[in-house]
Enzyme design. Structure first.
Site, PDB file in Angstrom:
ATOM      1  CE  LYS A   1      -3.804  -2.299   2.397  1.00  0.00           C
ATOM      2  NZ  LYS A   1      -4.753  -2.273   3.528  1.00  0.00           N
TER       3      LYS A   1
ATOM      4  CE  LYS B   1     -14.380   1.025  -0.849  1.00  0.00           C
ATOM      5  NZ  LYS B   1     -12.980   0.960  -0.381  1.00  0.00           N
TER       6      LYS B   1
ATOM      7  CE  LYS C   1     -14.946  -6.101  -1.991  1.00  0.00           C
ATOM      8  NZ  LYS C   1     -15.990  -6.661  -1.112  1.00  0.00           N
ATOM      9  CG  ASP C   2      -7.986  -2.087   2.976  1.00  0.00           C
ATOM     10  OD1 ASP C   2      -7.915  -0.919   3.384  1.00  0.00           O
ATOM     11  OD2 ASP C   2      -7.192  -2.977   3.322  1.00  0.00           O
ATOM     12  CB  SER C   3     -10.570   2.819   3.868  1.00  0.00           C
ATOM     13  OG  SER C   3      -9.588   2.587   4.858  1.00  0.00           O
TER      14      SER C   3
END
Length: 451
Positions: free
Chosen positions: A41, A82, A111-113
């Site tokens: 990330k 997103k 879902k993961d931010s």
């Protein structure tokens, strides 16, 4: 000697587990592979998550979706894309643009931010002509309209997720050996379930289940954690010392919406701690108590691994799930001395999986080694199964259930370019990519590694 070496390697791997992992019940690894290190990330596009529907359809982050016709008085389905924002906040942005309540939208899972994600969403009484005009001026949210269907999405209505992940700055490239040796991963609940900056969702959940609502409030609003900003830590420290809710309301940032909601309630009802917690959305309270159940599951699974008991094959007293043609569980079977070899054969044939209990008030503690582990963890926690009845908030009671003990990634592919690893794989619903990456990377510092 082989068994002794295996036990020693597991003990050593437990010693190298980060403190944060242990706080979340992930007390060990399953392999003695030292890990490739690295960071995830670093950029949002380094972590792509695309939802796979129950019918095999994929919500693509970039490809155009096929529009299908349907009856306009049914549910309008679309792909929500997103970047760097959580699912609820993204849906709220769409809802505000349309002038509707976000509560009319349905989706299958969060879902993961901190990622680039795509998922299926639907709503009734919104129409193609208005949704096609949607835009987010900040460029974080996009929609790709699919069309109308006679049914809506409900939680769990998905096969799983496809991941495309980049791990940067790895310091080892013997990844072939890792994937040749490690086929199954422990089905831990991952970091997203509990939090990393403030890893206390399950702690608040335990206080709620125990009826200790003042403690739950304190943990939520006043307990500072070292990785929060200095300003927020100071605010929490002041609130904890003064215990003045009106003043706390003045200094607490509104962006911390749960803390703000609790303080706002207590500013008017200073001793009503149960009312303050109940003022939180039901979904948040449910998340907190289920996080504690997840923590218990993680601890039980860890102890099974530490006892050198398989997380793939059953022992007498265990439970296996019989799979249907789509990989769903259509029934369960108790394992005994008479059927244990048949149960192992079914697992080898891909027709069954080993299950562990998600403990709740209706659970029956198992026999054999698994039952011993469950009793051990409950005793350590100082609780009985009755705690999950949530007597003070019965609407949050947890009956109990089952969860797979392990998982294996599907369609796994990877390549290494210098010190960068490119990964692609599919996980069935309920399993965490971060748990898979944790075993591969063995990060010394969870936060700096990007988790």
């Amino acid at each position: 000697m082989l068994i002794l070496n295996r036990v020693i390697s597991i003990i050593l791997s437990c010693m190298n587990v980060p403190l944060l992992d242990k706080m979340l019940g992930m007390e060990t690894y399953t392999s003695n592979f030292s890990g490739i290190g690295g960071r995830i990330k670093v950029f949002l596009d380094d972590f792509i998550v695309e939802e796979i529907s129950f019918d095999g359809s994929i919500a693509h982050v970039s490809e155009d979706s096929r529009y299908f016709l349907g009856d306009r008085d049914k549910y309008l389905w679309f792909v929500l894309v997103k970047r760097g924002i959580d699912s609820i906040s993204a849906i709220r942005i769409v809802a505000r643009f349309l002038g509707r309540s976000y509560k009319i939208f349905s989706f299958a899972g969060f879902k993961d931010s901190r990622a680039f994600t795509a998922q299926f969403v639907c709503a009734r009484n919104i129409f193609y002509e208005e949704l096609i005009k949607f835009y987010d001026p900040f460029g974080r949210v996009f929609v790709r309209i699919l069309g109308y269907r006679p049914f809506k999405i409900i939680p769990g209505m998905l096969y799983g997720n496809r991941f495309r992940i980049i791990v940067r700055d790895i310091f080892k490239d013997d990844i072939d050996r890792f994937f040749s040796e490690v086929k199954f991963f422990p089905a831990y609940y991952g970091y997203q379930r509990f939090g990393t900056i403030r890893p206390n969702t399950h702690i608040i959940g335990k206080y709620i289940l125990m009826g200790k609502f003042k403690d739950a409030v304190y943990e939520l609003i006043a307990h500072p954690y070292p990785h929060e900003s200095e300003n927020i830590r100071e605010i929490r420290r002041i609130i904890g010392e003064r215990w003045d809710f009106k003043y706390g309301l003045e200094i607490m940032p509104r962006k911390l919406s749960h803390e703000y909601a609790v303080l706002k309630y207590l500013a008017k009802h200073s001793e009503d701690y149960i009312g303050a917690i109940r003022n939180l959305p039901y979904s948040i309270r449910r998340l907190m108590v289920s996080a504690y159940q997840s923590y218990i599951f993680n601890k039980v699974l860890s102890r099974r691994i530490l006892r050198n008991v398989s997380i793939v094959y059953p022992e007498v007293g265990d439970i296996i799930g019989i799979l249907d043609e789509n990989g769903g569980i259509r029934g369960i079977m108790n394992v005994n001395n008479m059927n244990i070899m048949d149960c192992k054969r079914l697992i080898d044939e891909g027709k069954a999986i080993l299950l562990l209990r998600l403990l709740g008030y209706s659970s029956i503690i198992g026999s054999g080694v698994q039952g011993e582990i469950e009793k051990e963890v409950l005793e350590e926690e100082g609780i009985s199964l009755d705690i999950f009845k949530s007597k003070s908030m019965p609407e949050l009671g947890i009956k109990g259930g089952y969860r797979a003990a392990s998982f294996t990634p599907e369609n796994l592919s990877y390549r290494v370019d210098k010190n960068i690893l490119f990964l692609s794989f599919i996980l069935k619903k309920g399993f965490y990519a971060t748990v898979f990456l944790r075993e591969l990377m063995k990060p010394k510092n969870i936060l700096s590694a990007g988790f």
